[in-house]
Design an enzyme around this catalytic site. Structure first.
Site, PDB file in Angstrom:
ATOM      1  N   HIS A 180       1.065  -1.184   0.109  1.00  0.00           N
ATOM      2  CA  HIS A 180      -0.061   0.215  -0.179  1.00  0.00           C
ATOM      3  C   HIS A 180       0.914   1.278   0.152  1.00  0.00           C
ATOM      4  CE1 HIS A 180       0.758   0.986   4.499  1.00  0.00           C
ATOM      5  NE2 HIS A 180       0.661  -0.216   4.435  1.00  0.00           N
TER       6      HIS A 180
ATOM      7  N   ASP B 113      -0.829   4.411   0.833  1.00  0.00           N
ATOM      8  CA  ASP B 113      -1.354   5.100   1.579  1.00  0.00           C
ATOM      9  C   ASP B 113      -0.849   5.356   2.865  1.00  0.00           C
ATOM     10  OD1 ASP B 113      -2.435   2.685   2.116  1.00  0.00           O
ATOM     11  OD2 ASP B 113      -4.118   3.429   3.363  1.00  0.00           O
TER      12      ASP B 113
ATOM     13  N   ASP C  64       6.364   2.089   6.893  1.00  0.00           N
ATOM     14  CA  ASP C  64       5.101   1.730   6.378  1.00  0.00           C
ATOM     15  C   ASP C  64       4.328   2.323   5.464  1.00  0.00           C
ATOM     16  OD1 ASP C  64       2.825  -0.062   6.870  1.00  0.00           O
ATOM     17  OD2 ASP C  64       2.130   1.043   8.610  1.00  0.00           O
TER      18      ASP C  64
ATOM     19  N   GLU D  64      -5.232   0.678   2.846  1.00  0.00           N
ATOM     20  CA  GLU D  64      -4.559  -0.472   3.695  1.00  0.00           C
ATOM     21  C   GLU D  64      -5.038   0.491   5.209  1.00  0.00           C
ATOM     22  OE1 GLU D  64      -2.532  -2.926   6.712  1.00  0.00           O
ATOM     23  OE2 GLU D  64      -2.207  -0.635   6.362  1.00  0.00           O
ATOM     24  N   GLU D  65      -4.561   1.733   5.577  1.00  0.00           N
ATOM     25  CA  GLU D  65      -4.673   2.390   6.522  1.00  0.00           C
ATOM     26  C   GLU D  65      -5.842   2.882   6.817  1.00  0.00           C
ATOM     27  OE1 GLU D  65      -2.282   2.048   8.391  1.00  0.00           O
ATOM     28  OE2 GLU D  65      -0.342   2.134   7.489  1.00  0.00           O
TER      29      GLU D  65
ATOM     30  N   HIS E 259       4.014   4.799  12.037  1.00  0.00           N
ATOM     31  CA  HIS E 259       3.273   5.417  12.390  1.00  0.00           C
ATOM     32  C   HIS E 259       3.611   6.757  13.548  1.00  0.00           C
ATOM     33  CE1 HIS E 259      -0.252   2.614  11.607  1.00  0.00           C
ATOM     34  NE2 HIS E 259       0.779   2.750  10.598  1.00  0.00           N
TER      35      HIS E 259
END
Length: 381
Positions: A70, A72, A103, A136-137, A354
């Protein structure tokens, strides 16, 4: 032929502000690179979410290696707390900073770079598919699921799939994922009768019912673990009344529980268990209790075998470490892919994902590309 620079591609992707659900230019960038390398690319947008399907090689080939990732990212948060620009991809002392550095724009970049170089230098007998989502997030309703729905409609098929999520807890190569726990969230509403706290007999207080139910649930041992999974966990994550007055018994309160569960359970079996407790407490207290359950994904495992052996061997060859085969951590889009084909996950060290000043060592991006390149060589050998 000039090799594709995975670190430079990571930087370009970080500079795309693709905070869910914004595409931010990331998939446009990838599509251009992959198309130039001979990949057949299709945008599979749905519900306002951008997704990219890319295939090199013949459709329907029995030896088709898939990758899922991903572009995003989660929001920046307090931008003032960042010491480096969150979308700047600046490098300091060999470390690249930016939202998505870990990520997982680096994982997407590493595989895309490996795949482009591989098909251009040693075109394989088979096919390579990339499924890259922009959701995905977020709620994940129109991301990888949309790509898999598209593949079903078009008779596209991956024989195996690698998900590029960051999987290593401490050192590059120390862990890969062969499955994931299931996850569900249960929302409870307790309804009684409001009244004066000096006259509790004239009211029906929902708070003791909430406390009783939450205690019964949190003090219960769901299991002791299974062959490939740790014990399931249940966490009470919030209990709310919104009552500012000390002399008022509230009419309503709410609580939320999150369960991460192994293959001893299903979302349905856990829902039935919670409903049984709800019925007992409601009967004992006279308080009306409503329950709503959202199942984010069921537990799954790809049993150790050819796919995990392939990935583990490549990781060991490039890092000198033997990765632990794990099912720990949260959820990932592998929970959707597992219905399509065998799937495992391997990616970077995830310590900063994150976080403020999310970052990745540049040399690890190059190392990840080499691992993915070896996986492709060994798979098509």
């Amino acid at each position: 032929m000039t090799k594709t620079d995975a670190a430079a591609l990571t930087a370009d992707l970080i500079r795309c502000p693709s905070v869910t659900p914004e595409e931010g230019g990331a998939l446009v960038l990838l599509q251009g690179l992959l198309a130039d390398a001979g990949f057949e690319c299709t945008r599979v947008d749905r519900g306002g979410i951008a997704n990219l399907f890319a295939r090199w090689g013949a459709k329907g080939h029995a030896r088709t290696f898939g990758f899922n990732g991903h572009t995003d990212v989660v929001p920046v948060g307090d931008e003032a707390a960042w010491t480096m620009p969150p979308f700047g991809a600046e490098i300091k002392e060999g470390i690249m900073y930016g939202r998505g550095a870990t990520d997982m724009k680096s994982g997407v970049a590493a595989f895309a770079a490996a795949a482009i170089d591989f098909v251009q230098t040693t075109p394989p007998e088979g096919a390579i598919i990339l499924t890259i989502t922009g959701d995905e997030e977020g709620d994940a309703l129109d991301g990888t699921t949309a790509l898999l729905d598209y593949m079903d409609r078009e008779d596209e098929k991956m024989a195996v799939c690698l998900v590029g999520e960051p999987t290593c807890p401490n050192e590059m190569g120390d862990m890969m994922k062969i499955g994931r726990r299931g996850s569900l969230t249960a929302y409870f509403t307790f309804t009684g009768i409001q009244g004066h706290s000096a006259y509790p007999h004239r009211a029906k207080n929902p708070l003791p019912a909430m406390a009783r139910l939450m205690d019964r649930m949190s003090s219960h041992s769901l299991d002791e673990g299974t062959d490939h999974f740790d014990a399931s966990t249940l966490a009470v994550v919030t209990m709310d009344t919104g009552n500012p007055a000390t002399n008022v018994i509230p009419a309503e309160c709410r609580a939320t529980v999150n369960i991460r569960f192994n293959d001893a359970h299903s979302g349905a079996s856990l829902t039935d268990w919670m409903q049984g407790l709800v019925d007992e407490v409601a009967q004992d207290t006279g308080v009306e209790i409503g329950i709503s359950v959202k199942i984010s994904g069921e537990s799954f495992i790809t049993p150790p075998g050819p796919l995990s052996d392939l990935v583990a061997a490549a990781v060991t060859a490039e890092t000198g470490r033997t990765p632990e085969l794990s099912t720990s951590g949260g959820t990932s889009d592998a929970r959707f892919v597992q219905h399509h084909c065998p799937v495992v996950e391997f990616g970077l060290v995830g310590k900063t994902m994150h976080k403020v000043d999310e970052n990745v060592p540049v040399d690890q991006i190059h190392q990840l590309k080499e691992i993915y390149s070896r996986i492709l060589r060994d798979y098509f050998a």
